[in-house]
Design an enzyme around this catalytic site. Structure first.
Site, short mmCIF file in Angstrom:
data_model
loop_
_atom_site.label_atom_id
_atom_site.label_comp_id
_atom_site.label_asym_id
_atom_site.label_seq_id
_atom_site.Cartn_x
_atom_site.Cartn_y
_atom_site.Cartn_z
N TYR A 92 0.85 -1.20 0.00
CA TYR A 92 0.00 0.00 0.00
C TYR A 92 0.88 1.25 0.00
O TYR A 92 0.73 2.13 -0.85
CB TYR A 92 -0.93 -0.03 1.21
CG TYR A 92 -1.86 1.15 1.31
CD1 TYR A 92 -3.05 1.21 0.58
CD2 TYR A 92 -1.56 2.23 2.13
CE1 TYR A 92 -3.89 2.30 0.68
CE2 TYR A 92 -2.40 3.33 2.23
CZ TYR A 92 -3.57 3.36 1.51
OH TYR A 92 -4.39 4.45 1.60
N LYS A 125 1.36 3.95 -3.06
CA LYS A 125 1.01 5.35 -2.83
C LYS A 125 2.20 6.27 -3.09
O LYS A 125 2.04 7.39 -3.57
CB LYS A 125 0.48 5.53 -1.41
CG LYS A 125 -0.85 4.82 -1.17
CD LYS A 125 -1.93 5.40 -2.06
CE LYS A 125 -3.30 4.86 -1.75
NZ LYS A 125 -4.38 5.58 -2.43
N1 LIG Z 1 -9.83 6.14 4.55
C1 LIG Z 1 -8.64 6.60 4.96
O1 LIG Z 1 -8.40 6.77 6.17
C2 LIG Z 1 -7.58 6.93 3.95
C3 LIG Z 1 -6.33 7.40 4.41
C4 LIG Z 1 -5.35 7.71 3.47
C5 LIG Z 1 -5.62 7.56 2.13
N2 LIG Z 1 -6.82 7.10 1.73
C6 LIG Z 1 -7.05 6.97 0.29
O2 LIG Z 1 -8.23 7.68 -0.06
C7 LIG Z 1 -8.90 7.01 -1.14
C8 LIG Z 1 -10.33 6.69 -0.72
O3 LIG Z 1 -10.29 5.88 0.43
P1 LIG Z 1 -11.60 5.21 1.05
O4 LIG Z 1 -11.39 5.09 2.50
O5 LIG Z 1 -12.80 5.93 0.52
O6 LIG Z 1 -11.51 3.76 0.39
P2 LIG Z 1 -12.72 2.72 0.14
O7 LIG Z 1 -12.10 1.37 0.21
O8 LIG Z 1 -13.87 3.01 1.04
O9 LIG Z 1 -13.16 3.03 -1.35
C9 LIG Z 1 -12.35 2.65 -2.44
C10 LIG Z 1 -13.26 2.40 -3.64
O10 LIG Z 1 -12.43 1.99 -4.74
C11 LIG Z 1 -13.16 0.99 -5.45
N3 LIG Z 1 -12.26 0.12 -6.22
C12 LIG Z 1 -11.50 -0.91 -5.75
N4 LIG Z 1 -10.88 -1.53 -6.76
C13 LIG Z 1 -11.25 -0.89 -7.90
C14 LIG Z 1 -10.96 -1.10 -9.27
N5 LIG Z 1 -10.15 -2.08 -9.68
N6 LIG Z 1 -11.54 -0.26 -10.18
C15 LIG Z 1 -12.38 0.72 -9.78
N7 LIG Z 1 -12.68 0.97 -8.49
C16 LIG Z 1 -12.13 0.17 -7.56
C17 LIG Z 1 -13.88 0.20 -4.35
O11 LIG Z 1 -14.96 -0.55 -4.85
C18 LIG Z 1 -14.30 1.30 -3.39
O12 LIG Z 1 -15.60 1.79 -3.64
C19 LIG Z 1 -8.06 5.76 -1.43
O13 LIG Z 1 -7.16 6.04 -2.47
C20 LIG Z 1 -7.30 5.53 -0.14
O14 LIG Z 1 -6.11 4.82 -0.33
C21 LIG Z 1 -7.81 6.79 2.61
#
Ligand SMILES: NC(=O)c1ccc[n+]([C@@H]2O[C@H](COP(=O)([O-])OP(=O)(O)OC[C@H]3O[C@@H](n4cnc5c(N)ncnc54)[C@H](O)[C@@H]3O)[C@@H](O)[C@H]2O)c1
Length: 274
Positions: free
Chosen positions: A185, A189
Site C-alpha cells: 500500500y 502510494k
Molecule cells: N480512509 C482513509 O483513512 C484513507 C487514508 C489515506 C488515504 N486514503 C485513500 O483515499 C482514497 C479513498 O479511500 P476510502 O477510504 O474511501 O476507500 P474505500 O475502500 O472506502 O473506497 C475505495 C473504492 O475503490 C473501489 N475500487 C476498488 N478496486 C477498484 C478497481 N479495480 N476499479 C475501480 N474501483 C475500484 C472500491 O470498490 C471502493 O468503492 C483511497 O485512495 C485511499 O487509499 C484513505
C-alpha cells in the site's frame, strides 16, 4: 500592449471561483467512504459527476441517486481501473454523454482481504494486485483522461496518495488492534505521489493541473482501541470525517486553485507535523 501585471481584487468574484457549475468531473472509487463525499461535494457545487467504481459497487445506481438529489445530469460507469480497455471505454462514454471532461479525481484503492498481512508473508500475487489497482489504475486514468484534457484545453487532476507515502506508519498505532498497514500500500502510494509530480510538470503548459490530497484516518466505525491510539499520536487528537477530505477537493478542482499544481494537500490533522 504590455500585459497587465496587477489586478484589482475588488473586481474578482472569489465565491464564484469555487463553483463547479456545468463542469464534468470523473471520480473513481466513487462508492467508497471518501468517494461518496467527493461525489456529493462536487454535485453540490454544480458539477456533472461521472461516478466510477467496480460493478459490485453499482455506480450506476449511485449516479442515479445523485442525479435525483441534485436535479442535474450524472453518469455511473462500472469498470476496473487497472484495465486500459475499461478506462478507454470510460473516456468514450463520458464524451458521449457530456462532450467534455474538466476534472479527474482518483479515489479508488484496493483493499485486499490480505492487506493486513505481515510483510514477511506477503505473496507476489497480493503485491501485484495492490500495486496494479492503486498505481497502474491511477496511471491509466491519467494517461487516457488526462491526455484528453491536455489536448482539449486543460483540466484538473487530483490523485490520492497517503500519509504513508509521506512518512512511515507508526507501528504503535496498531498495537492491540486487528489493523495494520501493508508495505505494498505504502509503495503504491509513493508511486502515485511521484507520478503526480511528474505529470504536474509535464502538463503544466497544457493547462492540466495535477495535485494530490492526502487523507489520514478517516473515521469508519473503527475499533475503540484504534481510535484511542490514533488520538494519542494525532496533534488534533481525533480521526477525520470524509467530508473534511472533500472540501479540499473542491478547492483543487475549481478555478480557486488556478496557480496550484504539483501540490500535496495534507488533510491529516497535523499527523506529519511533529
Ligand atoms: N480512509 C482513509 O483513512 C484513507 C487514508 C489515506 C488515504 N486514503 C485513500 O483515499 C482514497 C479513498 O479511500 P476510502 O477510504 O474511501 O476507500 P474505500 O475502500 O472506502 O473506497 C475505495 C473504492 O475503490 C473501489 N475500487 C476498488 N478496486 C477498484 C478497481 N479495480 N476499479 C475501480 N474501483 C475500484 C472500491 O470498490 C471502493 O468503492 C483511497 O485512495 C485511499 O487509499 C484513505
Amino acid at each position: 500592449m504590455e500585459p497587465k501585471r496587477t489586478t484589482d481584487p475588488t473586481t474578482i468574484n472569489f465565491r464564484e471561483k469555487f463553483e463547479l457549475k456545468g463542469k464534468v468531473i470523473v471520480i473513481t472509487g466513487a462508492c467508497g467512504l471518501v468517494g461518496r463525499a467527493f461525489c456529493e461535494a462536487a454535485a453540490q457545487f454544480g458539477a456533472h459527476v461521472v461516478a466510477v467504481d467496480i460493478p459490485q459497487a453499482d455506480p450506476a445506481a449511485f449516479a442515479k441517486e445523485l442525479e435525483e438529489r441534485h436535479d442535474n445530469k450524472m453518469l455511473g460507469v462500472a469498470l476496473d481501473v487497472a484495465s486500459k480497455e475499461d478506462v478507454s471505454a470510460l473516456l468514450a462514454s463520458t464524451l458521449d454523454r457530456f462532450g467534455t471532461i474538466d476534472g479527474l479525481v482518483n479515489g479508488h484503492q484496493n483493499k485486499s482481504h490480505l492487506i493486513f498481512e505481515p510483510f514477511e508473508d506477503v505473496s507476489e500475487d497480493n503485491w501485484d494486485t495492490v500495486v496494479n489497482i492503486n498505481l497502474k489504475g491511477t496511471f491509466l486514468t491519467c494517461q487516457v483522461l488526462g491526455s484528453w484534457m491536455a489536448n482539449n484545453g486543460g483540466g484538473s487532476i487530483i490523485n490520492i496518495p497517503s500519509t504513508y507515502s509521506v512518512v512511515a506508519p507508526n507501528q504503535n498505532l496498531y498495537k492491540g488492534t486487528s489493523l495494520g498497514c501493508p508495505a505494498a500500500y505504502s509503495a503504491s502510494k509513493g508511486g502515485i505521489d511521484a507520478l503526480s509530480r511528474y505529470l504536474a510538470s509535464y502538463w503544466a503548459t497544457k493547462k492540466v493541473r495535477v495535485n494530490m490530497i492526502t487523507p489520514h484516518g478517516v473515521w469508519n466505525n473503527h475499533e475503540k482501541q484504534f481510535e484511542d491510539n490514533f488520538a494519542r499520536f494525532s496533534p488534533m487528537e481525533r480521526l477525520s470525517y470524509n467530508h473534511e477530505v472533500a472540501s479540499a477537493m473542491i478547492y483543487l478542482l475549481s478555478d480557486a486553485s488556478s496557480y496550484v499544481t504539483g501540490d500535496n494537500m495534507l488533510v491529516e490533522g497535523g499527523w506529519t507535523v511533529w
